[in-house]
Design an enzyme around this catalytic site. Structure first.
Site, PDB file in Angstrom:
ATOM      1  N   ASP A  80       0.820  -1.211   0.000  1.00 45.27           N
ATOM      2  CA  ASP A  80       0.000   0.000   0.000  1.00 45.27           C
ATOM      3  C   ASP A  80       0.849   1.254   0.000  1.00 45.27           C
ATOM      4  O   ASP A  80       2.026   1.240   0.361  1.00 45.27           O
ATOM      5  CB  ASP A  80      -0.941   0.003   1.200  1.00 45.27           C
ATOM      6  CG  ASP A  80      -0.205   0.062   2.535  1.00 45.27           C
ATOM      7  OD1 ASP A  80       0.814  -0.637   2.677  1.00 45.27           O
ATOM      8  OD2 ASP A  80      -0.658   0.799   3.441  1.00 45.27           O
ATOM      9  N   GLU A 174       0.124  -1.401   5.584  1.00 48.67           N
ATOM     10  CA  GLU A 174       1.147  -0.988   6.537  1.00 48.67           C
ATOM     11  C   GLU A 174       1.009   0.484   6.886  1.00 48.67           C
ATOM     12  O   GLU A 174       1.220   0.881   8.042  1.00 48.67           O
ATOM     13  CB  GLU A 174       2.544  -1.263   5.942  1.00 48.67           C
ATOM     14  CG  GLU A 174       3.705  -1.063   6.914  1.00 48.67           C
ATOM     15  CD  GLU A 174       4.320   0.336   6.889  1.00 48.67           C
ATOM     16  OE1 GLU A 174       5.232   0.584   7.690  1.00 48.67           O
ATOM     17  OE2 GLU A 174       3.870   1.180   6.089  1.00 48.67           O
TER      18      GLU A 174
END
Length: 409
Positions: A80, A174
């Protein structure tokens, strides 16, 4: 190097921005779509145990090529990108053989300036990949993914380089603090690992902030402004006064190194109810506890001075300093330092003024320090990375695999 750059440029065009408002895992559909691409690429490298689960955790293994026992190690990156700036329609550009001065970003007036970012002075002659000034680049952490894949590919193509089992893990979410939530350490199978999620070349980090979130809520009374005298209690007035009285020198923009901070990240404002969202950071557990105590006392004092309305506070702990879990295993750091030195890179041991998946994974039984990617200015439109820095990360990953095998020969 060309394959490394091609991978990275292919990856950054995928919109994988995580969504803190979503309760699903992964928090955005783009992450799962990107994971499917990586799944096909891992399979094409003929790795073992290639698996993508329903929550977007992708794992694979490059089998050992030696006949003696070597501890299995891992390399981890996240798929991400941060919610702080758009990750949609990313248009990267490569500035070849940078010779100094401002770098124009795209077709607008936005520039990458060495006056604002002095690190550029050290990068003359490098090939720099930037944004077009409208989005982030996504080097955090697609550079780490490209570097891990390129290193594994190089090891597979060069069987004369000894290595034990190499486990690869790519995680979702994350950037919103959930990357380790559903990570299966036992399934991953490594004795220790390295996140490839740092910044400039040489960074080696095994200390990070202890982190907590504080939400301060202000409750007032809303009445029609035409008849509000002696009746309305505007919670926004309380909230603005509360923030104005916070320690002005204990903020991210005024601290560095091992200094902690309070950071107002967002605010929801209204007459009847307002809330201030803070993140609290400190390298020392007692320091974080002291910061919480300061806010609790401040709220209590604030309430004592109110004739109407009230203030409440809630905390959520996010992650802890991995130092206590990594230091008992000094060989993990020594192997990384030796590997950098073998690649003619000076190790730069420094604390992470933030957190990584590795911080939480270390407390889940997988000691996991952090290594550089070669990138700069993460989370914003001025993000950039050097091709040379990316190649240096690949070289270090390969060398870590080699040095681990040599250590246990």
């Amino acid at each position: 190097m060309n394959r490394l750059v091609d991978r990275f440029l292919q990856y950054v065009i995928h919109d994988t921005q995580s969504n803190p408002s979503s309760e699903s895992c992964p928090s955005s559909a783009g992450q799962l779509e990107f994971a499917q691409l990586l799944l096909s690429q891992l399979k094409a490298l003929d790795l073992r145990n290639v698996n993508l689960d329903d929550n977007g955790y992708l794992m694979a293994t490059l089998p050992s090529n030696v006949e003696y026992d070597v501890p299995a190690i891992g390399f981890i990156a996240h798929m991400d990108t941060a919610p702080d700036a758009s990750g949609k329609n990313v248009v990267p550009q490569i500035v070849e053989n940078y010779q100094g001065g401002d770098i124009a970003l795209g077709k607008g007036d936005e520039v990458l300036s060495p006056i604002q970012y002095p690190d550029l002075h050290k990068l003359h002659g490098h090939n720099i990949i930037t944004t077009d000034g409208t989005t982030l680049l996504g080097a955090d952490n697609k550079a780490g993914i490209a570097e891990i894949l390129s290193a594994v590919e190089f090891l597979a193509e060069n069987p004369d380089i000894p290595h034990g089992d190499i486990h690869i893990g790519f995680t979702p979410d994350e950037e919103i603090g959930r990357g380790a939530d559903l990570f299966n350490v036992d399934k991953f199978g490594a004795k220790w690992a390295y996140t490839i999620d740092g910044g400039p070349v040489g960074e080696l980090e095994y200390e990070n902030f202890n982190a907590s979130t504080a939400i301060v809520e202000f409750f007032g009374v809303n009445v029609h402004p035409g008849t509000a005298k002696n009746k309305m209690v505007n919670s926004m007035t309380f909230a603005s006064r509360f923030q104005a009285e916070m320690p002005s020198q204990e903020t991210p923009e005024c601290t560095e190194g091992y200094e902690g901070f309070y950071h107002l990240t967002s605010a929801d404002m209204g007459v009847a109810k307002s809330s201030l969202h803070y993140i609290l950071r400190d390298f020392d557990e007692q320091g974080l506890a002291d910061r919480k105590a300061y806010l609790i006392d401040k709220v209590a004092t604030f309430n004592e001075g109110l004739k109407q309305g009230r203030v409440e506070i809630t905390f959520t702990d996010n992650y802890r300093n991995m130092k206590e879990m990594v230091e008992p295993h000094p060989h993990i750091i020594e192997i990384a330092k030796t590997s950098m030195q073998a690649c003619h890179i000076k190790p730069l041991l420094k604390p992470i003024r933030g957190g990584t998946d590795g911080a939480r994974l270390s407390f889940m039984g997988l000691p996991c320090p952090n290594i550089f990617t070669g990138g700069y200015n993460f989370h914003g439109i001025h993000e950039f990375i050097t091709v040379e820095g990316m190649q240096a990360a690949v070289n270090v990953i390969v060398e870590i695999a080699k040095q681990t095998a040599i250590r246990y020969r």
